[in-house]
Design an enzyme around this catalytic site. Structure first.
Site, PDB file in Angstrom:
ATOM      1  N   ASN A  44       0.850  -1.189   0.000  1.00 42.50           N
ATOM      2  CA  ASN A  44       0.000   0.000   0.000  1.00 42.50           C
ATOM      3  C   ASN A  44       0.890   1.244   0.000  1.00 42.50           C
ATOM      4  OD1 ASN A  44      -1.905   1.975   0.316  1.00 42.50           O
ATOM      5  ND2 ASN A  44      -2.666   1.278   2.298  1.00 42.50           N
TER       6      ASN A  44
ATOM      7  N   ASN B 180      -6.400   6.310  -1.097  1.00 40.44           N
ATOM      8  CA  ASN B 180      -7.449   5.600  -1.842  1.00 40.44           C
ATOM      9  C   ASN B 180      -7.941   4.340  -1.122  1.00 40.44           C
ATOM     10  OD1 ASN B 180      -5.503   3.625  -2.251  1.00 40.44           O
ATOM     11  ND2 ASN B 180      -5.062   4.196  -4.370  1.00 40.44           N
ATOM     12  N   ASP B 181      -7.621   4.224   0.167  1.00 40.72           N
ATOM     13  CA  ASP B 181      -7.963   3.000   0.904  1.00 40.72           C
ATOM     14  C   ASP B 181      -9.460   2.790   1.074  1.00 40.72           C
ATOM     15  OD1 ASP B 181      -5.304   2.496   1.122  1.00 40.72           O
ATOM     16  OD2 ASP B 181      -5.169   2.771   3.295  1.00 40.72           O
TER      17      ASP B 181
ATOM     18  N   GLY C 182      -5.950  -2.570   1.555  1.00 42.76           N
ATOM     19  CA  GLY C 182      -5.393  -1.302   1.085  1.00 42.76           C
ATOM     20  C   GLY C 182      -4.289  -1.373   0.060  1.00 42.76           C
TER      21      GLY C 182
ATOM     22  N   ASP D  60      -2.350  -1.464  -3.429  1.00 47.17           N
ATOM     23  CA  ASP D  60      -2.743  -0.723  -4.625  1.00 47.17           C
ATOM     24  C   ASP D  60      -1.673  -0.790  -5.720  1.00 47.17           C
ATOM     25  OD1 ASP D  60      -0.807   1.065  -3.584  1.00 47.17           O
ATOM     26  OD2 ASP D  60      -2.346   2.225  -2.540  1.00 47.17           O
TER      27      ASP D  60
ATOM     28  N   ASP E  86     -10.420 -16.312 -15.962  1.00 47.16           N
ATOM     29  CA  ASP E  86     -10.974 -17.018 -14.814  1.00 47.16           C
ATOM     30  C   ASP E  86     -12.061 -18.006 -15.250  1.00 47.16           C
ATOM     31  OD1 ASP E  86     -11.260 -17.225 -11.857  1.00 47.16           O
ATOM     32  OD2 ASP E  86     -13.243 -16.392 -12.246  1.00 47.16           O
TER      33      ASP E  86
ATOM     34  N   GLU F 225      -8.169 -20.765 -16.898  1.00 48.68           N
ATOM     35  CA  GLU F 225      -8.235 -21.512 -15.646  1.00 48.68           C
ATOM     36  C   GLU F 225      -9.082 -22.762 -15.875  1.00 48.68           C
ATOM     37  OE1 GLU F 225      -9.474 -21.004 -10.954  1.00 48.68           O
ATOM     38  OE2 GLU F 225     -10.726 -20.181 -12.533  1.00 48.68           O
TER      39      GLU F 225
END
Length: 615
Positions: A134, A139-140, A157, A159, A325, A354
């Protein structure tokens, strides 16, 4: 009858009297010079579907203006000729005597640093962005969802700025490629830290950063010799996706009747010649969870929307590859079309699907060119080798008794690789010891690191494209017993105020530094070795010594690997390996730097390994 006509006229008059609005236009821009000359633009806004579209731009023609059962949407299909010049295409929506104009940017397509693809010459470093580092606390928190690092299932948090801050760390370790778990917007009530409940396919999650920051990150990765793989999801979106409040059409989502239908996860039904139709139907149309509505890729507008979204990110951010995914869950024909269209625009690009199966026959069924698959070309270049992962998880464990021949802990690995005949392209198989969905491979009880070192030696020298999960280099462990959050823990030192900073040698224990240095040595050596990057694999059945021996060969370069799964030292006669050794008489172990005479027997230490460059 006259009364009905008057009523319809009144309703139409009321609708026309309401001014149309434009709330969203996706994609927000496009490029000239694309291989596919057709562009779909989804326009959303109040009553926009009742408008008449006019486009007057040289080289751009309207192929179709498609309406759905929702008047708030228009799907505009344009043809963009080869000689079309960049500029703003005026999309004019007329309703009665009113005109609404949207300037759609048509950009010049430029040579990109990205779209390079990835191969077995690469090694991927898998990062869960929320848990890595972080570097921007501003921007948390978002939408009332706050960072809580004490809760393994909450936002922590991490980023893009945190990843950017540690590019040199990743580079210095020796990785060539970074795979990021999804970074697109997940504005879900609970936070959705993992990224798999997308609420906006065209925007980076604001808790990670901005689109511009992501583009800058990939550019900086490229400058440092690193490729970027973006995680994408076509099977579902998040229940808080903006379109869920006003679906483009009734069939946009599978099982949208109000009755929740859970997928059965019966992935084998797709290849099962005896499968009941209802079982296949529930697999494809059922939802993962209530918070992840299942997308219907049989809707032609949604199918094109998703394909264009991938291409937009490749062109915009210059990414090098995609990990898709839950590959078996979306519509089969759609997925094949997606692969074809991406490959047409970017021939070097690579997509890994996947394909979570316990058997190689099922995994190989998905790879492009499989003779096992009679349903038509999949277009998928790379598959994930879950069967090998499940075997290695136990094969490198400590065993009380020495075992040889078929009882060797490595016999199961030999047997699994012996079935590689089912894969059309054995070099394009993603191999891994663990990832964000599995228990971590490293274990706290591995006191002497022999399990760790043997497994990494195998992973980085066998066939395929290796992937290593962040934190493996510092022995991060964890099991999924309680939740996924326990295998997606924070990297120590990624947050201001962390007690230890494992990004630096001083912040790591002696044991962690030993593990880190071992991995770094392997990775940096691997980069320079053509036998590993593109060589064929020749392996030997584990015999009475209980040692698994194999070679990677490319031209005049040969690497011989010896793995002893026993608790005692084993003498290995070398005459058996004449086929791969040829006239060479000496091998240099790349870990210790020791030289061995390979014309005689070699003593392999208990649960030890040699990686010998033959000279």
């Amino acid at each position: 009858m006259r009364r009905i006509v008057l009523s319809l006229f009144f309703v139409l008059s009321v609708l026309l009297s309401q001014a149309a609005e434009i709330t969203r236009v996706e994609p927000s821009s496009w490029w000239t010079g694309m291989v596919n000359k057709q562009l779909q633009i989804m326009v959303y806004g109040k009553q926009i579907g009742l408008s008449r579209l006019i486009v007057n731009y040289s080289g751009v023609t309207v192929k179709e203006v498609a309406h759905t059962d929702n008047p708030n949407y228009l799907f505009v299909y344009l043809n963009i000729a080869d000689n079309t010049k960049p500029g703003n295409v005026k999309l004019q929506f007329r309703q009665g005597n009113k005109t609404l104009t949207h300037n759609f940017p048509l950009l010049a397509r430029t040579a990109t640093e990205g779209a390079a693809g990835f191969s077995q010459a690469d090694v991927m470093y898998l990062i869960t962005p929320d848990r890595f580092a972080n570097a921007n606390a501003a921007n948390d928190d978002l939408d009332g969802v706050k960072v809580n690092r004490e809760d393994p299932n909450a936002r922590h948090g991490g980023d893009l700025a945190g990843i950017a801050k540690n590019i040199n760390y990743i580079k210095d370790l020796g990785f060539t490629t970074v795979w990021l778990n999804p970074v697109q917007e997940n504005r879900m009530p609970g936070g959705s830290y993992h990224g798999y409940a997308i609420t906006d396919f065209y925007n980076i999650d604001p808790r990670f950063g901005t689109n511009s920051e992501f583009k800058t990150l990939t550019a900086n990765m490229h400058k440092n010799g690193l490729k970027v793989v973006m995680d994408m999801i076509f099977n579902h979106c998040g229940s808080s996706h903006w379109w869920m409040n006003d679906l483009p059409s009734k069939d946009w989502i599978n099982n949208n009747s109000g009755k929740y239908v859970q997928t059965n996860h019966a992935k084998y039904t797709l290849m099962d010649p005896h499968a009941a139709a209802i079982d296949k139907d529930i697999l494809i149309k059922g939802w993962f969870v209530k918070e992840m509505p299942d997308l219907n890729q049989r809707n032609r507008h949604l199918a094109t929307y998703l394909i264009q979204n991938s291409i937009w990110w490749i062109e915009f951010a210059c990414i090098d590859g995609i990990r898709q995914d839950t590959y078996p869950y979306p519509d089969y024909k759609f997925m094949a079309r997606w692969c074809r269209e991406v490959q047409a625009e970017y021939p070097q690009f690579n997509i890994v699907g996947e394909s979570w199966y316990g058997r190689s026959s099922a995994s190989s069924w998905w790879q492009q060119g499989s003779v096992l698959n009679k349903q038509g070309k999949t277009g998928l270049k790379t598959v994930m080798d879950f069967p090998l992962t499940f075997i290695t998880s136990g094969a490198f464990d400590y065993h009380k008794d020495d075992r040889t021949g078929e009882g060797s802990p490595f016999y199961s690995i030999y047997e699994e690789l012996a079935q590689d005949f089912m894969f059309p392209d054995q070099s394009n198989i993603l191999t891994f010891l663990d990832n964000h969905d599995l228990d971590r491979f490293a274990r706290a009880d591995d006191q002497d690191l022999r399990r760790y070192k043997q497994a990494l030696a195998f992973l980085l020298t066998t066939r395929g494209i290796p992937q290593i999960y962040y934190g493996t280099e510092i022995l991060m462990d964890g099991k999924k017993a309680k939740s996924d959050g326990y295998v997606r823990t924070d990297f120590p030192g990624g947050w201001s105020g962390d007690k230890n900073n494992a990004f630096t040698p001083d912040g790591r224990s002696d044991k962690q530094n030993e593990a880190w240095s071992y991995l770094q040595k392997l990775l940096k050596w691997r980069k320079q070795n053509a036998a590993i990057a593109n060589g064929k694999l020749v392996h030997y059945v584990p015999d009475e010594t209980g040692v698994y021996v194999y070679a990677r060969i490319s031209g005049k370069k040969t690497v011989l690997v010896m793995l002893n799964g026993n608790n005692s030292t084993r003498q290995v006669p070398m005459d058996r390996y004449k086929q791969v050794a040829g006239n060479r008489t000496e091998g240099l172990d790349i870990i210790t730097g020791n030289k061995f005479n390979i014309t005689k027997s070699i003593s392999v230490p208990a649960r030890g390994q040699f990686i010998l460059e033959l000279n």
